[in-house]
Design an enzyme around this catalytic site. Structure first.
Site, PDB file in Angstrom:
ATOM      1  N   ARG A  33       0.876  -1.130  -0.135  1.00  0.00           N
ATOM      2  CA  ARG A  33      -0.094  -0.190   0.036  1.00  0.00           C
ATOM      3  C   ARG A  33       0.702   1.095  -0.294  1.00  0.00           C
ATOM      4  NH1 ARG A  33      -4.724   0.577  -1.625  1.00  0.00           N
ATOM      5  NH2 ARG A  33      -5.351  -1.244  -0.388  1.00  0.00           N
ATOM      6  N   ARG A  67       2.263  -6.339  -9.485  1.00  0.00           N
ATOM      7  CA  ARG A  67       2.472  -5.883  -8.354  1.00  0.00           C
ATOM      8  C   ARG A  67       2.586  -6.899  -7.194  1.00  0.00           C
ATOM      9  NH1 ARG A  67      -2.701  -2.593  -5.744  1.00  0.00           N
ATOM     10  NH2 ARG A  67      -4.059  -4.448  -5.954  1.00  0.00           N
ATOM     11  N   HIS A  81       0.565   3.416 -10.588  1.00  0.00           N
ATOM     12  CA  HIS A  81      -0.333   3.862  -9.582  1.00  0.00           C
ATOM     13  C   HIS A  81       0.079   4.651  -8.172  1.00  0.00           C
ATOM     14  CE1 HIS A  81      -3.576   3.536  -6.575  1.00  0.00           C
ATOM     15  NE2 HIS A  81      -4.175   2.651  -7.336  1.00  0.00           N
ATOM     16  N   ASP A 131     -12.688   9.156  -6.890  1.00  0.00           N
ATOM     17  CA  ASP A 131     -11.920   7.944  -7.682  1.00  0.00           C
ATOM     18  C   ASP A 131     -12.299   8.129  -9.196  1.00  0.00           C
ATOM     19  OD1 ASP A 131     -12.115   4.251  -7.107  1.00  0.00           O
ATOM     20  OD2 ASP A 131     -10.770   5.548  -8.408  1.00  0.00           O
ATOM     21  N   GLU A 167      -2.407   8.778 -10.718  1.00  0.00           N
ATOM     22  CA  GLU A 167      -2.068   7.440 -11.479  1.00  0.00           C
ATOM     23  C   GLU A 167      -1.816   7.765 -13.038  1.00  0.00           C
ATOM     24  OE1 GLU A 167      -4.699   4.564 -10.193  1.00  0.00           O
ATOM     25  OE2 GLU A 167      -5.155   5.497  -8.430  1.00  0.00           O
TER      26      GLU A 167
END
Ligand code: TA6
Length: 302
Positions: free
Chosen positions: A72, A98, A168, A212, A271
């Site tokens: 994270r 990832r 990201h 978002d 991102e």
């Protein structure tokens, strides 16, 4: 493993391999311009800090450093699908790159103020179960007065494939309600919080609740303007036609085990992506490159 990596790729004090949290292999880069930390797990830039500046990237205090898990913060490599898998929600969100261990392909002391690390990921039995294609993924990270990432995807199989992806990036900010993001004015975006409604950005992006947004068909550079820390972070890109802006705000942060309840105040994701209609289709043998360049500009003239 670490001794072998240092013997083969170490660059004295400029680039050193070691074991980090969760005994995951880390790379520490220190040169005359900046420092950086990367995890071979995920091909993941965790930290970047130019000399004399505050850290640029944010990592949660509750981040998980475990094989198979996403970390994270920093710059997760989202590939070969952005978001939930298009047809099978049981597959890992944001793809498997990832969550995979990347190999070191090279390390170069370009100059006393610039260090380059090349990582690679190829298909294997595990990835082919999740995504039935042969590929080569190459990530070149250059650490200096700017941080530069180049993510190259090559189709190694006999048929074309389509992928979406993102670098990201989690940026650290003084306080999220004080910053603004310039560069997306008038861009069309998908509001992922409103049933994927299509909207158009009016003015700079400011954040005072969960956001978002997947901005599409934009190749624009962005600037993250932070008045309290008196700095602007420039985010330039090539080979990317989408930009995603995300902040989970309080409720979503509290629902995430690897995100501190109040940490949403100190971060924002901007991102560099190809998502939604900006998906990339690659013919056999073809290569696509997405590039990201992050650097700290001086204080804005007020
Ligand atoms: O950044 C956009 C986004 O897709 C958000 O919807 C949110 O899910 C975020 O990525 C983090 O996803 P993750 O799978 O890392 O929890």
């Amino acid at each position: 493993m670490i001794d072998q990596l240092n013997a083969q790729f170490g660059l004295g004090d400029q680039l050193v391999f070691g074991l980090g949290p969760g005994d995951l292999p880390l790379v520490e880069i220190m040169n005359e311009a900046a420092m950086a930390v990367l995890s071979l797990h995920g091909g993941h830039v965790l930290a970047y800090q130019p000399l004399g500046q505050k850290p640029v990237l944010w990592v949660s205090k509750l981040a998980r450093f475990q094989h198979g898990e996403a970390i994270r913060g920093g710059i997760p490599v989202i590939w070969p699908w952005f978001g939930a898998h298009p047809t099978d929600s049981g597959r890992p969100s944001h793809g498997f790159a990832r969550r995979s261990l990347w190999r070191v392909r090279g390390a170069t002391a370009v100059s006393p103020a610039e260090t380059q690390l090349r990582l690679g990921l190829q298909d294997n039995e595990e990835t082919r179960l999740l995504w039935p294609h042969a590929f080569d993924l190459d990530l070149t990270v250059t650490v200096g007065a700017a941080l530069h990432l180049s993510l190259r995807t090559q189709n190694k199989g006999p048929e074309a494939f389509t992928f979406t992806s993102a670098l990201h990036s989690y940026f650290t900010v003084s306080t999220v309600t004080a910053v603004s993001i310039a560069g997306l004015e008038d861009a069309a975006y998908i509001d992922q919080l409103a049933g994927m409604a299509r909207r158009r950005q009016s003015g700079a992006v400011q954040i005072s609740s969960e956001v978002d947004n997947v901005y599409v068909n934009t190749e624009a550079a962005c600037r993250l303007i932070d008045p309290y820390w008196q700095r602007t972070i420039a985010i330039h890109k090539q080979g990317s036609r989408s930009t995603v802006v995300w902040n989970p705000w309080r409720d979503k942060a509290q629902r995430m085990a690897d995100f501190g309840d109040d940490e949403y105040r100190q971060m924002v994701c901007i991102e560099t992506a190809n998502a939604a209609e900006n998906e990339i289709r690659l013919a056999p043998g073809d290569t696509h490159e997405m590039q990201l360049k992050i650097f700290v500009e001086k204080e804005e003239e007020t």
